[in-house]
Motif scaffolding. Structure first.
Motif, short mmCIF file in Angstrom:
data_model
loop_
_atom_site.label_atom_id
_atom_site.label_comp_id
_atom_site.label_asym_id
_atom_site.label_seq_id
_atom_site.Cartn_x
_atom_site.Cartn_y
_atom_site.Cartn_z
N PHE A 38 -6.09 -8.50 43.00
CA PHE A 38 -4.70 -8.87 42.71
C PHE A 38 -4.10 -7.88 41.73
O PHE A 38 -4.81 -7.08 41.11
CB PHE A 38 -4.59 -10.32 42.19
CG PHE A 38 -5.60 -10.67 41.14
CD1 PHE A 38 -5.35 -10.42 39.81
CD2 PHE A 38 -6.81 -11.27 41.48
CE1 PHE A 38 -6.26 -10.76 38.84
CE2 PHE A 38 -7.74 -11.61 40.51
CZ PHE A 38 -7.46 -11.35 39.18
N VAL A 39 -2.76 -7.94 41.65
CA VAL A 39 -1.97 -6.97 40.89
C VAL A 39 -1.13 -7.71 39.86
O VAL A 39 -0.45 -8.68 40.19
CB VAL A 39 -1.04 -6.17 41.84
CG1 VAL A 39 -0.19 -5.19 41.07
CG2 VAL A 39 -1.86 -5.45 42.91
N THR A 109 1.73 -12.21 39.07
CA THR A 109 0.54 -11.73 39.76
C THR A 109 0.67 -12.00 41.26
O THR A 109 1.15 -13.05 41.68
CB THR A 109 -0.72 -12.41 39.19
OG1 THR A 109 -0.79 -12.13 37.81
CG2 THR A 109 -1.98 -11.87 39.85
N ILE A 110 0.26 -11.02 42.05
CA ILE A 110 0.37 -11.08 43.51
C ILE A 110 -0.95 -10.59 44.09
O ILE A 110 -1.56 -9.66 43.57
CB ILE A 110 1.58 -10.23 43.97
CG1 ILE A 110 1.82 -10.35 45.47
CG2 ILE A 110 1.44 -8.76 43.57
CD1 ILE A 110 3.17 -9.74 45.91
N PRO A 111 -1.43 -11.24 45.18
CA PRO A 111 -2.71 -10.79 45.73
C PRO A 111 -2.59 -9.46 46.46
O PRO A 111 -1.54 -9.13 47.01
CB PRO A 111 -3.07 -11.91 46.72
CG PRO A 111 -1.76 -12.47 47.15
CD PRO A 111 -0.88 -12.39 45.92
#
Lengths: 114, 114
Positions: A38-39, A109-111
């Motif tokens: 994730f980012v 946060t995004i996968p």
């Protein structure tokens, strides 16, 4: 080895998609750091700034660092303030706007999907 | 539907593993909210508090909300301060301690692995 940065070590870029204005993003941790799943990003939206409604398969987990805003789509408007947490499910349309007098700042946060 | 909470809406629990002391955790967003990929947690470590060294296959992406501390293992010590970002890779031993006069507070995201 662990990696430490200050958020200002990361370049700030304008967000221009979805009719957004007054908005910038810093990508704090990503696959470029070796992160596999994730980012972590940090958004700043100036007063009267907006991120237009959009949707995607990736969910968001968000923490509001400062400011006052709204997350919205065609069916709901949710007010967000400092120290609020927000979960945006996959495929949920969502936009953000600053309704306060100082910058609306949040982590999102995004996968990393294959 | 989106979910909004204030972080204080979530129960605070003591962290006692790894010889930790003066430390609490709130699980802000998890699979219980429908989140499919990762879990957002908020830690507070009191002055002189510690989370002992441990390791696991999951990586961490961390944002320091306030306070002053150190993340450490047997080979390095990294100072962490408000608005720092930290990436802890999979299987990297890591502990945390508060070296300041106020609570060390940070967000820590961890993947949900099958």
């Amino acid at each position: 080895m662990m990696i430490r940065k200050h958020y200002t070590d990361v370049e700030k870029k304008a967000v221009t998609q979805y009719g957004s204005k007054g908005t910038s993003i810093r990508v704090l941790v990503s696959d470029e750091d070796g992160a596999p799943n994730f980012v972590l990003r940090r958004f700043e939206i100036e007063p009267d700034g907006i991120i237009g409604i959009h949707d995607h398969i990736q969910e968001h987990e968000i923490y509001i660092l400062s400011g006052k805003g709204e997350v919205f789509n065609d069916v709901e408007i949710i007010e967000i303030n400092e120290n609020d947490v927000l979960y945006v499910p996959p495929n949920e349309p969502h936009g953000y706007r600053n309704i306060g007098k100082k910058n609306l700042i949040f982590l999102c946060t995004i996968p990393l999907l294959e």
